[in-house]
Scaffold this motif. Sequence first.
Motif, PDB file in Angstrom:
ATOM      1  N   ARG A   1      -9.430  -0.160  16.119  1.00 61.94           N
ATOM      2  CA  ARG A   1      -8.164  -0.042  15.827  1.00 61.94           C
ATOM      3  C   ARG A   1      -7.294   0.104  16.980  1.00 61.94           C
ATOM      4  N   LEU A   2      -7.834   1.400  17.539  1.00 65.29           N
ATOM      5  CA  LEU A   2      -7.240   1.887  18.733  1.00 65.29           C
ATOM      6  C   LEU A   2      -7.186   0.741  20.107  1.00 65.29           C
ATOM      7  N   GLN A   3      -8.451  -0.042  19.822  1.00 67.40           N
ATOM      8  CA  GLN A   3      -8.613  -1.002  21.017  1.00 67.40           C
ATOM      9  C   GLN A   3      -7.576  -2.243  20.898  1.00 67.40           C
ATOM     10  N   ARG A   4      -7.091  -2.585  19.671  1.00 64.18           N
ATOM     11  CA  ARG A   4      -6.241  -3.508  19.574  1.00 64.18           C
ATOM     12  C   ARG A   4      -4.844  -3.478  20.379  1.00 64.18           C
ATOM     13  N   PRO A   5      -4.346  -2.358  20.461  1.00 71.82           N
ATOM     14  CA  PRO A   5      -3.282  -2.122  21.421  1.00 71.82           C
ATOM     15  C   PRO A   5      -3.664  -2.096  22.624  1.00 71.82           C
ATOM     16  N   LEU A   6      -4.712  -1.286  23.052  1.00 74.32           N
ATOM     17  CA  LEU A   6      -5.298  -1.467  24.302  1.00 74.32           C
ATOM     18  C   LEU A   6      -5.543  -2.924  24.971  1.00 74.32           C
ATOM     19  N   MET A   7      -5.980  -3.781  24.241  1.00 70.10           N
ATOM     20  CA  MET A   7      -6.297  -4.872  24.611  1.00 70.10           C
ATOM     21  C   MET A   7      -5.362  -5.799  24.912  1.00 70.10           C
ATOM     22  N   ALA A   8      -4.212  -5.814  23.971  1.00 70.14           N
ATOM     23  CA  ALA A   8      -2.755  -6.215  24.232  1.00 70.14           C
ATOM     24  C   ALA A   8      -2.160  -5.754  25.318  1.00 70.14           C
ATOM     25  N   MET A   9      -2.335  -4.379  25.753  1.00 69.76           N
ATOM     26  CA  MET A   9      -1.624  -4.056  27.078  1.00 69.76           C
ATOM     27  C   MET A   9      -2.453  -4.401  28.269  1.00 69.76           C
ATOM     28  N   ARG A  10      -3.771  -4.689  27.933  1.00 70.58           N
ATOM     29  CA  ARG A  10      -4.629  -4.573  29.217  1.00 70.58           C
ATOM     30  C   ARG A  10      -5.713  -5.739  28.820  1.00 70.58           C
ATOM     31  N   PRO A  11      -5.264  -6.865  28.799  1.00 67.48           N
ATOM     32  CA  PRO A  11      -6.368  -7.859  28.517  1.00 67.48           C
ATOM     33  C   PRO A  11      -7.635  -7.957  29.336  1.00 67.48           C
ATOM     34  N   GLY A  12      -7.510  -7.506  30.384  1.00 64.70           N
ATOM     35  CA  GLY A  12      -8.747  -7.586  31.433  1.00 64.70           C
ATOM     36  C   GLY A  12      -9.663  -6.579  31.130  1.00 64.70           C
ATOM     37  N   LEU A  13      -9.500  -5.739  30.325  1.00 64.52           N
ATOM     38  CA  LEU A  13     -10.635  -4.575  30.006  1.00 64.52           C
ATOM     39  C   LEU A  13     -11.958  -5.243  29.608  1.00 64.52           C
ATOM     40  N   THR A  14     -13.037  -4.580  30.197  1.00 70.48           N
ATOM     41  CA  THR A  14     -14.305  -5.118  29.530  1.00 70.48           C
ATOM     42  C   THR A  14     -14.522  -4.345  28.327  1.00 70.48           C
ATOM     43  N   VAL A  15     -15.550  -4.751  27.672  1.00 68.80           N
ATOM     44  CA  VAL A  15     -15.846  -4.255  26.343  1.00 68.80           C
ATOM     45  C   VAL A  15     -16.443  -2.658  26.296  1.00 68.80           C
TER      46      VAL A  15
END
Length: 427
Positions: A153-167
């Motif tokens: 759940r926390l990773q959803r906004p993280l991915m929206a903010m920073r789509p280039g993050l690796t897994v």
Amino acid sequence: MVITLGATNDPASSSGARIKRRPKDRKAQITRAAAETFSAQGYTAASMEAIAAKVGISAPALYRHYPNKYEMFSVVVSMLGDHLMESTAFIDDVSDAEMATDAQAVLDRAVDALITSAIRDRDASGLYRWQNRYLQPDDQAALMVQMRKVNRRLQRPLMAMRPGLTVSQRWSLSVSLLSVAGSVIGHRLEFPDSEIRPLLLTAARAVAATELPESGDGLEVSRPAVWRIFTPSAGPYEALLHAAVLLFGQKGYAETSVTEIAEAVGVPASGVYRYFSSKSDILTTGLQRAMDRFAGEMSAIASVFVEPAQTLPRLIEAYVATVFANPELTAVHDNERVNLAPAERELLRDSERVFTDTWAKPLVEIRPELTFLQAKFLVHAVTALVADLGRLAREDQPPGGVSVFGDPVYAQACLRKLMEAVLLGTD
């Protein structure tokens, strides 16, 4: 927290006698008392009688709600996991369009809810971090399912903010956010809730924005990586301390016998008593030695540098390296300190205060907007961060089943960056 239960009058009683009625929330009161008792005393030392006394009922009355101690323990840990789930449940209802519009606001709301949960459960929520070793496999698996869900759940906004993050970067950051938000459980500093929130929210925002280094990009091993707290080659005394701490970390204090400690060193059990009066004495000596050494090394570094901007990076480097060079100590410090006598626990806290103050002094010079107490709060946040992510790096068993760091050198580099973000409030 002691809950006092009163008696109620039954106006329909012909005798007018005072009749005690069982409160409707009795089971909830028992569960709360159990959480606090397990957290304060540890699973092994906590007794059904102590929990019953805390609620103000008899042990037989307690057994009407819970058939045994383990059943109660598993319910308590599940309850704390439920609180984390409830804090982040709203994220599931956020549409992709809404997330794309203001992911930072969603993340802020989630972190704020997690901080609220940690404050509410402050006397108990250490259980999911410190005592889950006692969970049976099915309950351990259920807890892991909850933790995976909260992290995703926390990773959803993280991915929206920073789509280039690796897994692995996403998991590193989500675990770090949970650690910072829940860091109030690891200390006893008194601070108004209204001031805790903005402080930890700022730290969490900095964590979310942290640019983690790339793996294998010429990262160097920290110079202080050879710092060992115990030197088993220095003789039986040191060897016994080292062996005991290793066993306490692997098996737990209550599950480790003096005979096992002696066998690990190759001496008879009677030989242990030439150096230590009891198993408790070994634990006390080991934890106090470790904390004194940590505090001493940090103080020595702080005394060398005049500029706080030089002091803080060296403290960070030395602390992370020493934790990784002594991986067994974090588990023993977190899990087994409940087995210390009250006076010995207070002595350990004295050493911890010296350690924390050493970090807080340069931090308030770098960030004059912080009070000394706020700086100490942030120091506790980074020690929680190192404990949580350091454990994942050593065990290589993150909640998502993904290798977070890969190797110790990279793990230390990531932790240094995250610590700087929390302390300085920037990426």
